[in-house]
Design an enzyme around this catalytic site. Structure first.
Site, PDB file in Angstrom:
ATOM      1  N   ASP A 152       0.815  -1.216   0.000  1.00 46.36           N
ATOM      2  CA  ASP A 152       0.000   0.000   0.000  1.00 46.36           C
ATOM      3  C   ASP A 152       0.846   1.263   0.000  1.00 46.36           C
ATOM      4  O   ASP A 152       0.335   2.353  -0.247  1.00 46.36           O
ATOM      5  CB  ASP A 152      -0.849   0.032   1.277  1.00 46.36           C
ATOM      6  CG  ASP A 152      -2.240  -0.532   1.069  1.00 46.36           C
ATOM      7  OD1 ASP A 152      -2.730  -0.490  -0.063  1.00 46.36           O
ATOM      8  OD2 ASP A 152      -2.829  -1.004   2.060  1.00 46.36           O
TER       9      ASP A 152
HETATM   10  C1  GLC Z   1      -1.689  -3.624   5.333  1.00 45.79           C
HETATM   11  C2  GLC Z   1      -2.902  -3.705   4.450  1.00 45.79           C
HETATM   12  C3  GLC Z   1      -2.679  -4.626   3.278  1.00 45.79           C
HETATM   13  C4  GLC Z   1      -1.399  -4.290   2.579  1.00 45.79           C
HETATM   14  C5  GLC Z   1      -0.230  -4.273   3.551  1.00 45.79           C
HETATM   15  C6  GLC Z   1       1.057  -3.843   2.909  1.00 45.79           C
HETATM   16  O1  GLC Z   1      -1.521  -4.838   6.009  1.00 45.79           O
HETATM   17  O2  GLC Z   1      -4.033  -4.121   5.168  1.00 45.79           O
HETATM   18  O3  GLC Z   1      -3.752  -4.532   2.378  1.00 45.79           O
HETATM   19  O4  GLC Z   1      -1.200  -5.242   1.579  1.00 45.79           O
HETATM   20  O5  GLC Z   1      -0.519  -3.377   4.594  1.00 45.79           O
HETATM   21  O6  GLC Z   1       1.084  -2.474   2.644  1.00 45.79           O
HETATM   22  C1  GLC Z   2      -0.689   2.626   5.702  1.00 48.57           C
HETATM   23  C2  GLC Z   2       0.088   1.459   6.255  1.00 48.57           C
HETATM   24  C3  GLC Z   2      -0.200   0.201   5.504  1.00 48.57           C
HETATM   25  C4  GLC Z   2      -1.685   0.007   5.392  1.00 48.57           C
HETATM   26  C5  GLC Z   2      -2.404   1.245   4.871  1.00 48.57           C
HETATM   27  C6  GLC Z   2      -3.886   1.029   4.943  1.00 48.57           C
HETATM   28  O1  GLC Z   2      -0.291   2.896   4.407  1.00 48.57           O
HETATM   29  O2  GLC Z   2       1.483   1.703   6.239  1.00 48.57           O
HETATM   30  O3  GLC Z   2       0.398  -0.879   6.182  1.00 48.57           O
HETATM   31  O4  GLC Z   2      -1.934  -1.038   4.514  1.00 48.57           O
HETATM   32  O5  GLC Z   2      -2.054   2.357   5.645  1.00 48.57           O
HETATM   33  O6  GLC Z   2      -4.630   2.093   4.518  1.00 48.57           O
END
Ligand code: GLC
Ligand code: GLC
Length: 814
Positions: free
Chosen positions: A487
């Site tokens: 993300d």
């Molecule tokens: C969080 C989110 C997931 C994403 C991950 C890596 O765990 O829930 O959707 O893949 O972060 O950014």
């Molecule tokens: C932030 C976090 C990531 C998560 C995302 C969800 O980017 O670092 O882990 O998946 O928020 O919105």
């Protein structure tokens, strides 16, 4: 250092001191009514949606960190001394404190001043209420004259509004009190048809429903005026902060035990029957009273508790293993499976790190969660898949999230996370392999929930696949969109404005930045889809899918390989991300794990090389780091990943979710020692001994462990709600232990450490119990099977003919 121990026979973790490094929590409820509860009784409850139907109030990030909960006070009416058997909120110096977190229940108790007290908290199956069963025993040689006070602070339903909109909220709180039961009915007068109640099994001496009357001015929960004084004031809340508190007196002879039940529940009335009498403003209690009466009865409570235990026994019985490693056994047999159910129920909504007002159900998250729970509750997996698919867009893209109450896509976050659609294929394939229920593919499912747009689920999968083919970039790799699985790799964001969302801000057209990760996911999903198509007799489609997959594999080999490992992406300038040419972020875990897991590079040495590079550059004693070297500054063209200080979260933290991809990849290259070693490094039970460093619960996975660039290397954060649960369960059961549902039947192909002499397992699969015994004869991973005493060709045991309920499989590893 430890703060407790595992009681495996009872399937409990027993915490033996209340001052754990962080609140160590558990979940109550597994259907519609839920609560989170800490080891000192902190936490809150809600009905279905942690934001919109919050039953009790909780203040996140409080001081102390965990304050507000299901608190009971005991008071010695002779001396006036009072305390909380759960330690918080009074924090007396207790003797014999224990908290037993079990499957769907928590028992917290202690002894103080010769009085033993324990509360059992749980939610009965099929009910929208929670039981607090208090057991008090007098260990003194003299009679004890005690008062018991219960307390709960009600939330005015929408937890976000409740925490922000005080100009309104201080004037709307309303309650009713009838026969000692407290009814919280804020907004019931207008558009709501639901209320909460708090009832007690004993005759009460008094009650309070106005917070200030109970705690007293300028006081908090640690020293409520009413408890100190020994008398409640029968306050009725008008506005301000409605609470529930009961006062019960107990007289206990030496060694005498008495019990009290408190019930906290949620109830809805039909819109037309809200009031009784109909012309009044009084809550109609006709339908709720029988429920309250039922659970204020000890025999009913006993039976409900027993039912709950049986429910969990049934779910866990689906897969039980006996390996030489106690931590593997404990996680597979109890805690990891349990955590998979919690992530299914909660998605990423309510934990001590997810506030319950933020995220809805993630499309990618929920699909991946399926990998961990489909074997336990296949019918609910089916329903979840259809709900998810109904939020898919006609383009094949997906809303990144949807709201559980409305089941609608979340417009605030929107779409364009270009990995999302493929996870639906992965989830559906897992469901088909587990259940053999091919009828799901014919279910009509709408797009974007629009009536009239229904198409068979199978067509949704086709559109998911096509979505990527319609969005290829300059190197022939998939365009990344807002982000892929990571993300925080926001290659089209280019945000220089504080507070802007990295996930939804897009300042670039998105026609350049590409993701090697999505390419790997496309290969994996494409292979699954081709196999599904083949089984549906769609031969021409099979060829088309496999050709597209082969092309993508070639592209990854040509454009996605850096010499010793797989590249991660190309940015908006067409420059490499995750390459030896980069100053920072030279190597990323995601593509090493996922390319190999998808089968890329297994035949040309790339897979082995990638695994060696992971071992050399990313593996630490606390787990495998997401990327190296950590980003030391903010890169406009990379986005949120570089916003975190080095070693945390996606910026070179140990992001436990993707460690199992490498474990699976190691099994693919035949390295059982390394696969299990990586598994053990992040296994919470194996880390129990270093709890003062790890800090999170030793019975569940956390999303992240601080990486080696962080000052707190080895410290875990964000426990419970993480894709780590499903992926580790999947990696260890299906790839390391190698007990793997396939379209044809149950495959058994372990890749375990050389030192293991063997292991045993029972697996319930499509209604048949497989009793599996593995014996090692050589050092390799060659598998020879005997099924019901007969030598067996291959590694897949098809579902037996009707009627047979048990199958014995003897496995020899050579
Ligand atoms: C969080 C989110 C997931 C994403 C991950 C890596 O765990 O829930 O959707 O893949 O972060 O950014
Ligand atoms: C932030 C976090 C990531 C998560 C995302 C969800 O980017 O670092 O882990 O998946 O928020 O919105």
């Amino acid at each position: 250092m430890k703060f407790g121990y595992f009681d495996d026979a009872n399937r409990e973790y027993v915490i033996t001191r209340p001052d754990t490094p962080l609140p160590w929590i558990n979940y109550l409820g597994c259907q519609a009514y839920f609560g989170i509860i800490s080891n000192t009784a902190g936490g809150y409850s809600f009905y279905r949606d942690a934001r919109l139907r919050r039953v009790s109030r909780y203040r996140y990030n409080n001081v102390p960190y965990d304050l507000g909960g299901r608190y009971i006070y005991l008071r010695d009416d002779v001396t006036g001394e009072f305390w909380s058997p759960s330690w918080q909120p009074t924090r007396n110096d207790l003797e014999g404190y224990t908290c037993r977190h079990g499957l769907g229940y928590t028992i917290i108790g202690s002894r103080y001043s010769g009085i033993e007290a324990h509360s059992t908290y749980f939610v009965p199956l099929d009910e929208d209420l929670e039981i607090w069963r208090l057991t008090v025993t007098n260990r003194r040689s003299q009679p004890a004259y005690l008062s018991v006070y219960s307390s709960i602070e009600f939330c005015l339903w929408d937890a976000n509004d409740d925490a922000t909109n005080f100009q309104r909220n201080f004037s709307i709180g309303e309650v009713e009190v009838e026969d000692g039961a407290i009814y919280h009915k804020t907004e019931y007068r207008e558009r709501r048809n639901h209320f909460a109640y708090f009832a007690c099994s004993r005759k009460t001496e008094g009650f309070d429903t106005q917070r200030e009357a109970f705690v007293g001015p300028y006081r908090g929960w640690e020293k409520p005026l009413a408890v100190e004084r020994g008398k409640l004031s029968n306050s009725v809340a008008h506005g301000w902060a409605p609470i529930g508190a009961h006062h019960v007196k107990l007289e206990l002879g030496p060694e005498e035990t008495q019990e009290v039940i408190f019930l906290l529940g949620y109830h809805e009335n039909p819109q037309a029957q809200k009031f009784d009498p109909p012309a009044s403003q009084t809550v109609n209690k006709k339908t709720v009273k029988p429920v309250i009466a039922k659970y204020l009865n000890f025999a009913e409570v006993d039976a409900a508790f027993e039912n709950l235990r049986q429910y969990w026994d049934g779910l866990l019985a689906v897969c039980q293993v006996e390996t030489p490693d106690v931590h593997t056994n404990r996680m597979v047999n109890i805690w990891n499976a349990y955590q998979c159910m919690a992530t299914f129920n909660m998605s990423r909504s309510a934990s001590f790190y997810e506030s319950g007002i933020g995220r809805g159900l993630g499309f990618r998250d929920s699909n991946q969660d399926l990998l961990g729970f489909v074997q336990m509750v296949p019918a609910r997996a089916r329903e979840r898949i259809l709900d998810l698919a109904a939020t898919q867009l006609p383009s094949g893209g997906a809303y990144h999230q949807y709201q559980p109450l409305t089941k609608r896509g979340n417009n605030d976050v929107g779409s364009n996370f270009n990995d999302d659609p493929h996870w639906l294929i992965v989830g559906v394939a897992a469901y088909l392999k587990e259940t053999g229920d091919w009828s799901i593919l014919d279910e009509p499912v709408p797009y974007d929930n629009a009536p009239g747009s229904e198409q068979p689920l199978y067509e949704h999968l086709q559109r998911s696949f096509q979505y990527t083919l319609d969005r290829l970039g300059p190197h022939g790799l998939p365009l990344i969109g807002r982000a892929d699985w990571n993300d925080c790799l926001n290659l089209n964001c280019f945000s220089d404005t504080p507070g802007q969302s990295f996930q939804t801000t897009t300042n670039k057209e998105g026609k350049v930045a590409e993701s090697v990760f999505i390419a790997a996911l496309f290969v994996l999903a494409g292979r699954e889809l081709a196999e599904i198509a083949r089984r549906r007799g769609r031969t021409d489609e099979v060829q088309r899918y496999l050709a597209a997959v082969a092309r993508m594999e070639d592209t990854v080999r040509e454009q996605g390989w850096d010499g010793e490992w797989f590249l991660r992406a190309y940015d908006d300038f067409g420059r490499k991300v995750g390459s030896k040419e980069c100053a920072e972020g030279k190597i990323f875990i995601e593509t090493q794990g996922f390319c190999v897991l998808a089968g890329i590079g297994l035949d040309d040495g790339r897979a082995q090389a990638a695994m060696e590079s992971v071992a050399k550059h990313l593996a630490t004693e606390h787990g495998i780091i997401l990327q190296q070297p950590a980003y030391s500054k903010y890169y406009l063209e990379l986005g949120e990943i570089s916003s975190y200080p080095p070693g945390y979260k996606e910026n070179a933290g140990i992001f436990c979710h993707n460690n199992p991809w490498v474990m699976i990849a190691e099994t693919q290259v035949g390295n059982g020692d390394r696969a299990h070693d990586y598994y053990a490094r992040i296994n919470p039970s194996a880390r129990e001994a270093i709890s003062e460093l790890h800090r999170c619960e030793p019975y569940v996975y956390a999303q992240m462990i601080a990486g080696r660039d962080a000052p707190t290397h080895g410290e875990a954060k964000n426990s419970w709600l993480t894709g780590t649960a499903a992926w580790n369960y999947y990696a260890v059961t299906q790839w390391i232990l190698g007990i793997r549902p396939t379209f044809e039947g149950l495959e058994i192909r372990p890749v375990v450490p050389k030192s293991w002499r063997g292991f045993k397992a029972t697996r319930l699969f499509r209604g048949v119990t497989y009793n599996i015994a593995v014996t090692r004869e050589g050092e390799g991973n060659q598998v020879a099977l005997e099924v019901d005493g007969e030598p067996w060709e291959g590694t897949v045991v098809p579902a037996p003919v009707k009627g047979q309920r048990e199958v014995t499989v003897e496995v020899t590893l050579k």
